[in-house]
Design a protein around this motif. Structure first.
Motif, PDB file in Angstrom:
ATOM      1  N   LEU A 124       0.870  -1.128   0.120  1.00 50.03           N
ATOM      2  CA  LEU A 124       0.053  -0.015  -0.188  1.00 50.03           C
ATOM      3  C   LEU A 124       0.971   1.222  -0.092  1.00 50.03           C
ATOM      4  N   PHE A 125       0.510   2.268  -0.821  1.00 53.49           N
ATOM      5  CA  PHE A 125       0.934   3.573  -0.727  1.00 53.49           C
ATOM      6  C   PHE A 125      -0.323   4.403  -0.627  1.00 53.49           C
ATOM      7  N   ASN A 126      -0.207   5.108   0.722  1.00 52.37           N
ATOM      8  CA  ASN A 126      -1.398   6.167   0.996  1.00 52.37           C
ATOM      9  C   ASN A 126      -0.909   7.291   1.214  1.00 52.37           C
ATOM     10  N   PRO A 127      -0.884   8.248   0.321  1.00 50.61           N
ATOM     11  CA  PRO A 127      -0.307   9.818   1.138  1.00 50.61           C
ATOM     12  C   PRO A 127      -1.544  10.457   1.628  1.00 50.61           C
ATOM     13  N   GLY A 128      -2.564  10.062   1.757  1.00 51.33           N
ATOM     14  CA  GLY A 128      -3.716  10.761   2.307  1.00 51.33           C
ATOM     15  C   GLY A 128      -4.693  11.451   1.556  1.00 51.33           C
ATOM     16  N   THR A 129      -4.328  11.113   0.295  1.00 51.07           N
ATOM     17  CA  THR A 129      -5.163  11.632  -1.094  1.00 51.07           C
ATOM     18  C   THR A 129      -5.673  10.648  -2.139  1.00 51.07           C
ATOM     19  N   MET A 130      -6.604  10.909  -2.842  1.00 56.15           N
ATOM     20  CA  MET A 130      -6.826   9.904  -4.014  1.00 56.15           C
ATOM     21  C   MET A 130      -6.486  10.851  -5.329  1.00 56.15           C
ATOM     22  N   ASN A 131      -5.827  11.521  -5.158  1.00 58.83           N
ATOM     23  CA  ASN A 131      -5.160  12.375  -6.460  1.00 58.83           C
ATOM     24  C   ASN A 131      -4.037  11.682  -7.001  1.00 58.83           C
ATOM     25  N   GLN A 132      -4.309  11.299  -8.406  1.00 60.87           N
ATOM     26  CA  GLN A 132      -3.065  10.394  -9.441  1.00 60.87           C
ATOM     27  C   GLN A 132      -1.762  11.107  -9.256  1.00 60.87           C
ATOM     28  N   ASN A 133      -1.899  12.417  -9.188  1.00 63.20           N
ATOM     29  CA  ASN A 133      -0.729  13.399  -9.254  1.00 63.20           C
ATOM     30  C   ASN A 133       0.116  13.340  -8.048  1.00 63.20           C
ATOM     31  N   THR A 134      -0.191  12.807  -6.826  1.00 63.44           N
ATOM     32  CA  THR A 134       0.471  12.705  -5.739  1.00 63.44           C
ATOM     33  C   THR A 134       1.341  11.340  -5.679  1.00 63.44           C
ATOM     34  N   ARG A 135       2.595  11.382  -5.593  1.00 66.15           N
ATOM     35  CA  ARG A 135       3.386   9.942  -5.695  1.00 66.15           C
ATOM     36  C   ARG A 135       3.969   9.689  -4.444  1.00 66.15           C
ATOM     37  N   PRO A 136       3.997   8.486  -4.148  1.00 68.33           N
ATOM     38  CA  PRO A 136       3.558   7.200  -4.667  1.00 68.33           C
ATOM     39  C   PRO A 136       2.128   7.258  -4.215  1.00 68.33           C
ATOM     40  N   ASN A 137       1.260   6.585  -4.937  1.00 69.77           N
ATOM     41  CA  ASN A 137      -0.144   6.446  -4.694  1.00 69.77           C
ATOM     42  C   ASN A 137      -0.824   5.202  -5.314  1.00 69.77           C
ATOM     43  N   GLN A 138      -1.119   4.185  -4.439  1.00 64.92           N
ATOM     44  CA  GLN A 138      -1.671   3.043  -5.082  1.00 64.92           C
ATOM     45  C   GLN A 138      -2.425   2.199  -3.906  1.00 64.92           C
ATOM     46  N   GLN A 139      -3.813   2.475  -3.903  1.00 58.59           N
ATOM     47  CA  GLN A 139      -4.697   2.165  -2.984  1.00 58.59           C
ATOM     48  C   GLN A 139      -6.240   2.042  -3.492  1.00 58.59           C
ATOM     49  N   PHE A 140      -6.987   1.134  -2.633  1.00 62.77           N
ATOM     50  CA  PHE A 140      -8.164   1.173  -2.981  1.00 62.77           C
ATOM     51  C   PHE A 140      -9.152   1.479  -1.524  1.00 62.77           C
ATOM     52  N   ARG A 141     -10.294   2.279  -1.601  1.00 62.72           N
ATOM     53  CA  ARG A 141     -10.874   2.471  -0.439  1.00 62.72           C
ATOM     54  C   ARG A 141     -12.376   2.577  -0.651  1.00 62.72           C
ATOM     55  N   ILE A 142     -13.277   2.626   0.293  1.00 63.47           N
ATOM     56  CA  ILE A 142     -14.706   2.596   0.048  1.00 63.47           C
ATOM     57  C   ILE A 142     -15.125   3.584   1.302  1.00 63.47           C
ATOM     58  N   ASP A 143     -15.908   4.441   0.835  1.00 65.65           N
ATOM     59  CA  ASP A 143     -16.513   5.623   1.748  1.00 65.65           C
ATOM     60  C   ASP A 143     -17.896   5.780   1.602  1.00 65.65           C
ATOM     61  N   LEU A 144     -18.589   6.294   2.703  1.00 64.63           N
ATOM     62  CA  LEU A 144     -19.726   6.815   2.447  1.00 64.63           C
ATOM     63  C   LEU A 144     -19.974   8.260   2.727  1.00 64.63           C
ATOM     64  N   VAL A 145     -20.341   8.947   1.590  1.00 64.37           N
ATOM     65  CA  VAL A 145     -20.422  10.398   1.477  1.00 64.37           C
ATOM     66  C   VAL A 145     -21.672  11.007   1.245  1.00 64.37           C
ATOM     67  N   PRO A 146     -21.742  12.369   1.575  1.00 62.43           N
ATOM     68  CA  PRO A 146     -23.011  12.983   1.387  1.00 62.43           C
ATOM     69  C   PRO A 146     -23.489  12.984  -0.133  1.00 62.43           C
ATOM     70  N   VAL A 147     -24.746  12.996  -0.407  1.00 62.20           N
ATOM     71  CA  VAL A 147     -25.231  13.126  -1.970  1.00 62.20           C
ATOM     72  C   VAL A 147     -24.756  14.643  -2.196  1.00 62.20           C
ATOM     73  N   GLY A 148     -24.480  14.537  -3.496  1.00 61.71           N
ATOM     74  CA  GLY A 148     -23.616  15.899  -4.051  1.00 61.71           C
ATOM     75  C   GLY A 148     -22.109  15.947  -3.607  1.00 61.71           C
ATOM     76  N   PHE A 149     -21.710  15.081  -3.086  1.00 60.49           N
ATOM     77  CA  PHE A 149     -20.259  15.045  -2.889  1.00 60.49           C
ATOM     78  C   PHE A 149     -19.346  14.824  -4.436  1.00 60.49           C
ATOM     79  N   THR A 150     -18.698  15.744  -4.482  1.00 56.01           N
ATOM     80  CA  THR A 150     -17.683  15.836  -5.717  1.00 56.01           C
ATOM     81  C   THR A 150     -16.246  15.757  -5.543  1.00 56.01           C
ATOM     82  N   ASN A 151     -15.648  16.011  -4.347  1.00 54.97           N
ATOM     83  CA  ASN A 151     -14.283  16.264  -3.922  1.00 54.97           C
ATOM     84  C   ASN A 151     -13.663  15.181  -3.870  1.00 54.97           C
TER      85      ASN A 151
END
Length: 257
Positions: A124-151
């Motif tokens: 696992l590489f988890n820099p705390g973001t799901m942004n592909q431009n932050t390296r290294p980043n290699q992960q899968f996660r599942i979240d519950l978010v509010p309706v309308g969430f786009t961030n």
């Protein structure tokens, strides 16, 4: 005459009770629904896909065995003939989500099967973001978010979410079996929420998969009939009881005669 009256009222009461029972069962079935949770339609009907701009890859519906783009080994579906999987030819970040209405007065238990095949081999590489431009980043996660969430690709992957369902994970590939997870969504009963499967990769190939996404809903307490129906049932019970007493008295009088 009295016998037929009693039979009619008993039959009517049985019909009312049956109607109430069917109503409760129908309400339970509709209390929360995942659309196309097994992806057996062969497409993403009921779901929404989001990919970070400038990246590679996507979510795909597959029959398993071999990933659809990179041709890596992946498991077969847990049930049916299809499941959803990420695949790519370069770095990318991918989201698969569905909005779910959770009816109040019910317990809602989410369940699904998942894999997180990481072909990088370094874990696992988890820099705390799901942004592909932050390296290294290699992960899968599942979240519950509010309706309308786009961030989805913000500097913090946890910002604005309601709760994390599956913590960031990356399993060294190949993965030969599925994982199962259940999660209690009851705290959000009475609202609509967004279930999001999120995968990012910028080290090597990553095949995250989900299948058999379901919600089991059960009443917290037996729903009360509305006032009109309740009065009708009570009235029917009263009429039936009176008719029965009169019938018993008539039989006693006949025996005396």
């Amino acid at each position: 005459m009295m016998n037929s009256t009693l039979v009619r009222h008993s039959t009517l009461l049985a019909g009312v009770v049956t109607a109430i029972s069917l109503s409760i069962l129908t309400d339970t079935a509709n209390a929360a629904t995942i659309v196309n949770g097994g992806f057996e339609t062969g497409n993403f009907s009921g779901w929404t896909l989001v990919n970070q701009p400038g990246g590679s890859g996507n979510w795909f519906v597959t029959s398993g065995s071999v990933s659809p783009q990179s041709a890596h080994s992946i498991p077969l579906p847990t049930e049916g003939t299809k499941f959803a999987v990420t695949d790519q030819s370069g770095p990318g970040s991918h989201v698969l989500f569905q909005d779910i209405s959770l009816e109040a007065g019910f317990q809602h238990i989410l369940s699904f099967n998942w894999i997180a095949e990481n072909w990088d081999g370094r874990g696992l590489f988890n820099p705390g973001t799901m942004n592909q431009n932050t390296r290294p980043n290699q992960q899968f996660r599942i979240d519950l978010v509010p309706v309308g969430f786009t961030n989805w690709f913000a500097p913090s992957s946890s910002a604005g979410i309601l709760t994390n369902i599956l913590a960031p994970v990356a399993q060294n590939a190949p993965v030969n079996q599925w994982n199962n997870l259940t999660f209690d969504l009851t705290p959000w009963a009475g609202s609509t929420v967004r279930l999001a499967f999120r995968e990012v990769d910028n080290q090597w190939f990553f095949n995250a998969g989900v299948d058999q996404v379901k919600i089991a809903s059960t009443p917290v307490s037996v729903p009360e009939p509305n006032s009109t129906l309740g009065l009708f049932v009570l009235g029917s019970l009263g009429i039936g009881a009176i008719a029965k007493r009169k019938l018993n008295k008539k039989n006693q009088d006949d025996n005396l005669n």
